[in-house]
Design an enzyme around this catalytic site. Structure first.
Site, short mmCIF file in Angstrom:
data_model
loop_
_atom_site.label_atom_id
_atom_site.label_comp_id
_atom_site.label_asym_id
_atom_site.label_seq_id
_atom_site.Cartn_x
_atom_site.Cartn_y
_atom_site.Cartn_z
N GLU A 195 21.68 -23.13 -18.51
CA GLU A 195 20.82 -22.57 -17.67
C GLU A 195 21.68 -21.39 -17.12
O GLU A 195 21.28 -20.33 -16.69
CB GLU A 195 20.21 -23.13 -16.30
CG GLU A 195 18.41 -24.23 -17.44
CD GLU A 195 17.99 -25.46 -16.19
OE1 GLU A 195 17.10 -25.52 -16.69
OE2 GLU A 195 18.57 -26.19 -15.54
N ASP A 240 0.78 -1.34 -0.55
CA ASP A 240 0.11 0.17 -0.05
C ASP A 240 0.96 1.14 -0.36
O ASP A 240 2.02 1.04 0.35
CB ASP A 240 -1.11 0.16 1.32
CG ASP A 240 0.35 -0.33 1.98
OD1 ASP A 240 0.22 0.67 3.36
OD2 ASP A 240 -0.34 -1.00 2.89
#
Ligand code: DGJ
Length: 748
Positions: free
Chosen positions: A614, A534
Site C-alpha cells: 500500500e 460558498d
C-alpha cells in the site's frame, strides 16, 4: 464598450462575448427588465407587452391604463407595498411605521473597471477586464436611494450584481429585507437546480420543475450551510450538460441566505436572492447606507457543463484572491482521522516521518493542539499550545516536520468558544447568548459575537501571534456549529436584528486582515466539512474542505454536486482509511486516490498502518498527482455521467485549455456480472486532432482488471472518434474499481 445606454429608448445593454442583458427606464421611471440571454443586437423592448391582469394594481399615474402594473412588469429591483405581489427585494419602513417604497430612476453612471463591495468579498478585475454600470433608483417619500451595481466581464460571460441602499431622508429607516437582486425571466419553462444536503452529504444536485407557487432555497443557520448552498441554476426543461439555456445565480455570502423562485400568474419566473430576511432588521439612520452581498450571474445556451466551466474559470481568475489559487498545492497529510484528539508529539512525528518517505509534502495538525483540548468539550478559544501534549511546543514539532523536508499546517476554529475555556471565563459576554436563557449548544460550544470589533481584534492578534511566531504554511479555518441565540451584548435592543449579518461582516473583516498580512499562508476553509462552501469564503480560501464524509463513493456525488458551481481547485479531498470512518465501506486505496485527486489531494490516515504494498501505491499516487495536478487544477471540467441518476459508474474528464491533454477518470460503483460494456463519449477535444493514450491505469481487485493496460497505451484515436463514438472501457471487477486514462494530442 460592453455597456451602452440608448438615450432615446432609455435602454441599457450589457454585452458579454456570448450574452446580452437589457433593461429600460419606463415612462414612469421604473427600471424594467427586458432580456437576459444569448447575445443579440438591437432593442429587446418588444418582449415587454403590458396586458391587463385582474387584481394587479396600477401606479397612480397609470390608473386609467390597467395594463400597467408593477405586479406584471419584469423589474431589476422591486420596492414594497406598491402593487407587486410577487416576492420582493425590499421591506422598508419609515418614521410613521409606514412600510412602502416605489423605486424610480434617478441617474446612472458607466465606469471603467469593477465596482467594490464594501465590507464583503466580491469579484475583482484586471485592467480592462470589466466595466461597471451604476443605476440609481430612489423612493421619493422615504428618501431611500438604491444604487444597483452591475459588473460586466465581457470575456468571461459573467455579470455581477449588488445593491447599496442609502437613506437620503431625514428620519431613520428600517430595512427588514434587502435582497441583492431580482432577476425576472419573463417567459419560458424552467427547471430549478439546487444543491441541498446535510452534514456528511453536502451539495447533492436536485433538479425540479419550477411550477406555480414559490420555491425557496435558504439557510437560517448563520452560515451558508451544509443543507442549502447559496447557488441555483435555472435550466430549460430540455437543457442537458451540453445543450440548452441555463442561468446561474451564485451568492458571494457566507451567512444566512434566501433565494425565492416564483412562477407568476403571467408565466414569468422571478428569482430574488440575498441575505435571509429572518433575523434581519437593519436601522438606516439619515446618511447611512447598507450594502448587499454580490451575486455572480451567468447565462449560456450551451448547457450545464458550459455554465459550470464559466464559473470555474471566473472563480479561479476573478474571485479567489490567494496567490495559491493557480499554484500547485502541497500534497498533505492531516492527522484528524488518524488520531482524532489522541496524539502527542511522537505520534505526529511518526506520521510525518512515514508520510515524508512516501512523497507527502505537508503535515497538517488538526484539532486538539491547544488549551485543554483533549476532547470537543473544552479548550476552544484558548489558542495557546498545549505543552503537556506537545512537549517542546509547536517550535519543536515544526522544526522536526520541516527537517523532514515538509511544510507545516495548523487547524484553528477562531469563531467559537467552549464554556470550559479561559477565553469564555474571561469574556462570557463575547458569546452569542439570549438574556435569561440557557444557550442552545452545538458540539458543546458557543459562537463568538464576531460583530464586536474587540472580539475580531483579539482573534486577529492571537492568529497573527501564531503566524508570526511559528513557521506555519497553511491554516485550516473550521467552524463547527450553526448560529443560535443570536443576540449581541454590544448592540442596543433596536439593533439586535443586525447581529447575524454583523457576525458575517466580522468574519470577513478577520479573514481580510489575516490574508492581507499573511498572503502566503495557504488557507483552507471548513465548517464541519462543507458547511460554508460558498463564493464568499472562496474569495479568501482557495480551497475548502468539501465534506467530513471521506468515503470515496459518497464523495462522488458530493464532488459532482459541488462541481456545478465550484472548481476542482477549491475542493478539499483526502484519501482516508478503510473501512471508512463515516460509512464502514471498503474501497481500494487506488480508487480512493482517483476520487481525492479530483480535488486538492491529500491523505488523512495513519500511513504507518499501511502494508508495504500500500505504501508503494501511495508513492505512485503522489507521482501521478504531480504529473496531472496542473491539468486537474486548471483544466476544463466535464461531467461525463451523473451519479445521481447512474448508480453504476461515475465518470468525469479534464481537458487542458489548449485541448492538448485530457484526463478521464471513472469509478465503477456497481460492478455487475456479465455487464454491458461502458462506452464513454469524451468531450472538449479537438475534433480533427489525434490523441494518443499515454497512460491507461486500471485500479481494481478482480482478475481481469488489467486486461487492457498493455494494449491501450500508445494507441491513437481521433478527437471526433472519442467524442462522437466514444471510448469503450474494459469490463471491471471487484469493489469499486476505477480507471484513469491520460490522453495527449499526437503530432499530426
Ligand atoms: C470538523 C472538520 O471538518 C474536520 O475535518 C476536523 O477538522 C474536525 N472539525 C476537528 O474538530
Amino acid at each position: 464598450m460592453s455597456i451602452s445606454f440608448q438615450r432615446d429608448e432609455g435602454i441599457f445593454a450589457l454585452n458579454t462575448q456570448n450574452t446580452t442583458y437589457q433593461m429600460q427606464i419606463d415612462p414612469l421611471g421604473y427600471l424594467r427588465h427586458l432580456y437576459y440571454g444569448r447575445r443579440v443586437s438591437g432593442s429587446m423592448e418588444h418582449l415587454y407587452r403590458p396586458v391587463d391582469f385582474g387584481f394587479s394594481p396600477n401606479p397612480y399615474p397609470s390608473r386609467y391604463t390597467p395594463q400597467i402594473s408593477l405586479d406584471t412588469m419584469p423589474q431589476e429591483y422591486t420596492g414594497c407595498n406598491a402593487g407587486d405581489f410577487r416576492v420582493s427585494c425590499l421591506t422598508v419602513s419609515g418614521r410613521e411605521g409606514a412600510c412602502g417604497a416605489e423605486l424610480r430612476y434617478v441617474s446612472h453612471e458607466i465606469l471603467p473597471g469593477k465596482y467594490a463591495v464594501e465590507g464583503m468579498p466580491s469579484a475583482f478585475a484586471g485592467d480592462g477586464e470589466a466595466e461597471t454600470l451604476v443605476v440609481t433608483l430612489a423612493d421619493e417619500v422615504t428618501g431611500l436611494e438604491v444604487a444597483l451595481y452591475y459588473g460586466v466581464y465581457e470575456a468571461q460571460d459573467i455579470i455581477t450584481r449588488a445593491a447599496r441602499l442609502r437613506n437620503t431622508g431625514t428620519g431613520a429607516l428600517t430595512l427588514e429585507r434587502a435582497a441583492s437582486l431580482c432577476l425576472d425571466i419573463p417567459f419560458g419553462d424552467w427547471d430549478l437546480l439546487h444543491f441541498q444536503g446535510r452534514h456528511n452529504m453536502e451539495r447533492q444536485a436536485v433538479r425540479t420543475p419550477v411550477t406555480g407557487g414559490i420555491q425557496t432555497v435558504s439557510s437560517r443557520r448563520g452560515a451558508s450551510s451544509h443543507q442549502h448552498n447559496p447557488f441555483v441554476i435555472l435550466a430549460g426543461r430540455d437543457t442537458t450538460e451540453e445543450h440548452g439555456d441555463c442561468y446561474g445565480l451564485m451568492l458571494a455570502y457566507s451567512g444566512s441566505h434566501r433565494t425565492d423562485i416564483e412562477r407568476d400568474q403571467s408565466g414569468g419566473t422571478r428569482v430574488v436572492m440575498g441575505i435571509h430576511d429572518e433575523q434581519f432588521r437593519w436601522t438606516l439612520s439619515p446618511g447611512e447606507w447598507f450594502q448587499t452581498p454580490e451575486v455572480l450571474l451567468t447565462f449560456t445556451h450551451q448547457g450545464l457543463g458550459q455554465l459550470s466551466r464559466s464559473y470555474h474559470r471566473f472563480i479561479r481568475s476573478n474571485l479567489c484572491r490567494s496567490p495559491w489559487t493557480n499554484r500547485r498545492r502541497p500534497v498533505l497529510i492531516n492527522n484528524w482521522e488518524a488520531t482524532y484528539f489522541d496524539f502527542d508529539t511522537e505520534k505526529i512525528i511518526s506520521i510525518a516521518r512515514q508520510a515524508s518517505t512516501l512523497g507527502v509534502e505537508m503535515l497538517v495538525l488538526d484539532d486538539g493542539w491547544f488549551g485543554a483540548r483533549d476532547d470537543e468539550n473544552r479548550g476552544l478559544g484558548d489558542w495557546f499550545v498545549n505543552e503537556r501534549k506537545l512537549p517542546g511546543g509547536l517550535s519543536r514539532l515544526i522544526a522536526e516536520v520541516n527537517g523532514l523536508g515538509m511544510k507545516f499546517g495548523l487547524w484553528v476554529e477562531p469563531e467559537m468558544v467552549n464554556e470550559d475555556s479561559d477565553l469564555y471565563r474571561a469574556h462570557p459576554d463575547w458569546a452569542l447568548t439570549l438574556p435569561g436563557r440557557e444557550p442552545t449548544m452545538g458540539r458543546n460550544q458557543l459562537v463568538l459575537d464576531m460583530g464586536r470589533p474587540e472580539v475580531v481584534n483579539y482573534l486577529c492578534d492571537r492568529l497573527s501571534a501564531l503566524l508570526d511566531t511559528y513557521h506555519i504554511d497553511y491554516i485550516k479555518w473550521d467552524m463547527n456549529r450553526s448560529l443560535t441565540d443570536v443576540y449581541s451584548r454590544a448592540l442596543p435592543p433596536e439593533r439586535q436584528g443586525e447581529a447575524a449579518h454583523r457576525y458575517v461582516l466580522g468574519v470577513y473583516d478577520l479573514l481580510e486582515r489575516i490574508t492581507a498580512r499573511f498572503p502566503e499562508v495557504l488557507l483552507e476553509g471548513c465548517a464541519g466539512g462543507g458547511g460554508r462552501f460558498d463564493a464568499g469564503m472562496l474569495a479568501y480560501c482557495p480551497q475548502i474542505w468539501c465534506s467530513d464524509d471521506t468515503d470515496a463513493v459518497e464523495r462522488l456525488t458530493i464532488q459532482y454536486g459541488t462541481s456545478f458551481g465550484y472548481p476542482v481547485s477549491a475542493m478539499g479531498a483526502h484519501v482516508s482509511a478503510c473501512p471508512n470512518h463515516q460509512t464502514g465501506r471498503t474501497v481500494s486505496l487506488d480508487t480512493r486516490a482517483v476520487v481525492a485527486m479530483s480535488g486538492t489531494f491529500g491523505y488523512e490516515l495513519d500511513l504507518n498502518l499501511l502494508t508495504e504494498e500500500e505504501k508503494a501505491a501511495v508513492r505512485r499516487q503522489i507521482q501521478r498527482f504531480h504529473r496531472y495536478g496542473d491539468l486537474i487544477r486548471q483544466g476544463d471540467y466535464y461531467r461525463l455521467s451523473a451519479p445521481t441518476q447512474n448508480t453504476d459508474y461515475t465518470a468525469w474528464q479534464t481537458v487542458s485549455e489548449d485541448r492538448g491533454e485530457a484526463l478521464v477518470s471513472v469509478v465503477v460503483t456497481h460492478v455487475r456480472a456479465t455487464s454491458p460494456l461502458i462506452c464513454l463519449r469524451l468531450r472538449g477535444l479537438e475534433e480533427n486532432a489525434l490523441y494518443r493514450v499515454r497512460e491507461f491505469a486500471v485500479f481494481g481487485t478482480g482478475n481481469a482488471c488489467g486486461d487492457l493496460s498493455g494494449q491501450e497505451e500508445g494507441r491513437v484515436y481521433s478527437g471526433g472518434g472519442l467524442m462522437y463514438g466514444g471510448f469503450v472501457l474494459p469490463r471491471l471487477y471487484g469493489d469499486c474499481p476505477s480507471i484513469q486514462i491520460y490522453l495527449e494530442r499526437a503530432a499530426k
